[in-house]
Design an enzyme around this catalytic site. Structure first.
Site, PDB file in Angstrom:
ATOM      1  NE  ARG A  61     -67.115 -16.432  51.056  1.00  0.00           N
ATOM      2  CZ  ARG A  61     -68.211 -17.080  50.711  1.00  0.00           C
ATOM      3  NH1 ARG A  61     -68.516 -18.220  51.308  1.00  0.00           N
ATOM      4  NH2 ARG A  61     -68.984 -16.638  49.758  1.00  0.00           N
ATOM      5  CB  THR A 104     -77.613 -13.551  34.917  1.00  0.00           C
ATOM      6  OG1 THR A 104     -78.888 -14.010  34.486  1.00  0.00           O
ATOM      7  CG2 THR A 104     -76.604 -14.675  34.842  1.00  0.00           C
ATOM      8  CG  HIS A 105     -81.430 -14.126  40.891  1.00  0.00           C
ATOM      9  ND1 HIS A 105     -80.760 -14.952  41.771  1.00  0.00           N
ATOM     10  CD2 HIS A 105     -82.722 -14.109  41.301  1.00  0.00           C
ATOM     11  CE1 HIS A 105     -81.609 -15.414  42.661  1.00  0.00           C
ATOM     12  NE2 HIS A 105     -82.801 -14.917  42.404  1.00  0.00           N
ATOM     13  N   GLY A 139     -75.329  -6.482  49.081  1.00  0.00           N
ATOM     14  CA  GLY A 139     -76.460  -7.303  49.528  1.00  0.00           C
ATOM     15  C   GLY A 139     -76.561  -8.609  48.749  1.00  0.00           C
ATOM     16  CG  ASP A 141     -79.425 -12.514  44.468  1.00  0.00           C
ATOM     17  OD1 ASP A 141     -78.324 -12.431  43.902  1.00  0.00           O
ATOM     18  OD2 ASP A 141     -79.908 -13.595  44.846  1.00  0.00           O
TER      19      ASP A 141
HETATM   20  C1  GAR Z   1     -78.538 -19.540  35.948  1.00  0.00           C
HETATM   21  O1  GAR Z   1     -79.925 -19.762  35.793  1.00  0.00           O
HETATM   22  C2  GAR Z   1     -78.276 -18.415  36.933  1.00  0.00           C
HETATM   23  O2  GAR Z   1     -79.249 -17.419  36.908  1.00  0.00           O
HETATM   24  C3  GAR Z   1     -78.324 -19.153  38.233  1.00  0.00           C
HETATM   25  O3  GAR Z   1     -77.629 -20.342  37.992  1.00  0.00           O
HETATM   26  C4  GAR Z   1     -77.848 -20.725  36.635  1.00  0.00           C
HETATM   27  C5  GAR Z   1     -76.512 -21.023  36.023  1.00  0.00           C
HETATM   28  O4  GAR Z   1     -76.653 -21.667  34.803  1.00  0.00           O
HETATM   29  N1  GAR Z   1     -77.729 -18.370  39.276  1.00  0.00           N
HETATM   30  C6  GAR Z   1     -78.196 -18.318  40.504  1.00  0.00           C
HETATM   31  O5  GAR Z   1     -79.118 -18.999  40.914  1.00  0.00           O
HETATM   32  C7  GAR Z   1     -77.476 -17.342  41.400  1.00  0.00           C
HETATM   33  N2  GAR Z   1     -78.195 -17.113  42.594  1.00  0.00           N
HETATM   34  P1  GAR Z   1     -75.386 -21.945  33.876  1.00  0.00           P
HETATM   35  O6  GAR Z   1     -74.250 -22.461  34.757  1.00  0.00           O
HETATM   36  O7  GAR Z   1     -75.864 -22.967  32.898  1.00  0.00           O
HETATM   37  O8  GAR Z   1     -75.026 -20.645  33.202  1.00  0.00           O
END
Ligand code: GAR
Length: 196
Positions: A61, A104-105, A139, A141
């Site tokens: 990793r 973005t979460h 960390g 998120d």
């Molecule tokens: C988004 O909703 C993002 O926030 C989430 O994956 C989706 C990607 O959508 N990310 C996470 O859950 C990270 N922990 P996309 O591929 O259509 O942009």
């Protein structure tokens, strides 16, 4: 520079916004931790350079992390956006891109971190959830929050329906702030991100 793992709808919104020179930011490259994703196809269609960097192709990793940093650095990005990139980066990547790596979460952090945020929020029975844009730190998120948008949970919501409405507000928030950061710059003090 945008890092992706899946559908790439957030990436698509950034690609579209970048067509207008007044937006101030342009996607210079797209990197993925897996091949054959819709996000990579979107980048190809937009004529943007792509790379695939799989953990399975690296000795460990830590080597993956160093390799990712090298691949990203080759494009000399001002800002790196994790948009549905389902991998945690390590110390080598953060040493080079910390402070200019946003994620973005799909939840209102610090509630529901991790990879199943929408399902976790639904299972918990919250009435309001949403999306969070934040600076990535070491960390999971936990980094300084740039902005958040709320979404009400409906009684008949499924993970898919709720995630769909979260993604609508998430895209708008991401596009707004990435453009503003590129145009105006930003500072981070005591977990406060100021764009100006
Ligand atoms: C988004 O909703 C993002 O926030 C989430 O994956 C989706 C990607 O959508 N990310 C996470 O859950 C990270 N922990 P996309 O591929 O259509 O942009």
């Amino acid at each position: 520079m945008v890092l992706v793992s899946g559908a790439g709808t957030n990436l698509a919104a950034l690609l579209e916004a970048g067509v207008d020179p007044a937006y101030g930011a342009r996607v210079v490259a797209v990197g993925s931790d897996r091949p054959g994703t819709e996000a990579l196809e979107r980048a190809d269609r937009a004529g943007v350079a792509t790379f695939v960097h799989r953990v399975a192709d690296c000795v460990d990793r830590a080597a993956w992390d160093v390799g990712l940093a090298d691949l990203v650095a080759a494009h000399q990005p001002d800002l790196v956006v994790s948009a549905g990139f389902m991998k945690l980066v390590g110390p080598a990547f953060l040493a080079r891109f910390g402070g200019r790596f946003v994620n973005t979460h799909p939840a209102l952090l610090p509630a529901f971190p991790g990879t199943h945020a929408v399902a976790d929020a639904l299972a918990h029975g919250v009435r309001v959830t949403g999306a969070t844009l934040f600076m990535v730190d070491e960390g999971v998120d936990t980094g300084a929050i740039i902005d958040q948008r709320a979404v009400r949970v409906a009684d008949d919501d499924t993970v898919a329906s709720l995630h769909g409405r979260i993604k609508d507000v998430e895209r708008t928030m991401l596009v707004e702030h990435v453009g503003a950061m590129a145009r105006k710059g930003w500072t981070i003090h005591d977990r406060r991100v100021t764009i100006s």
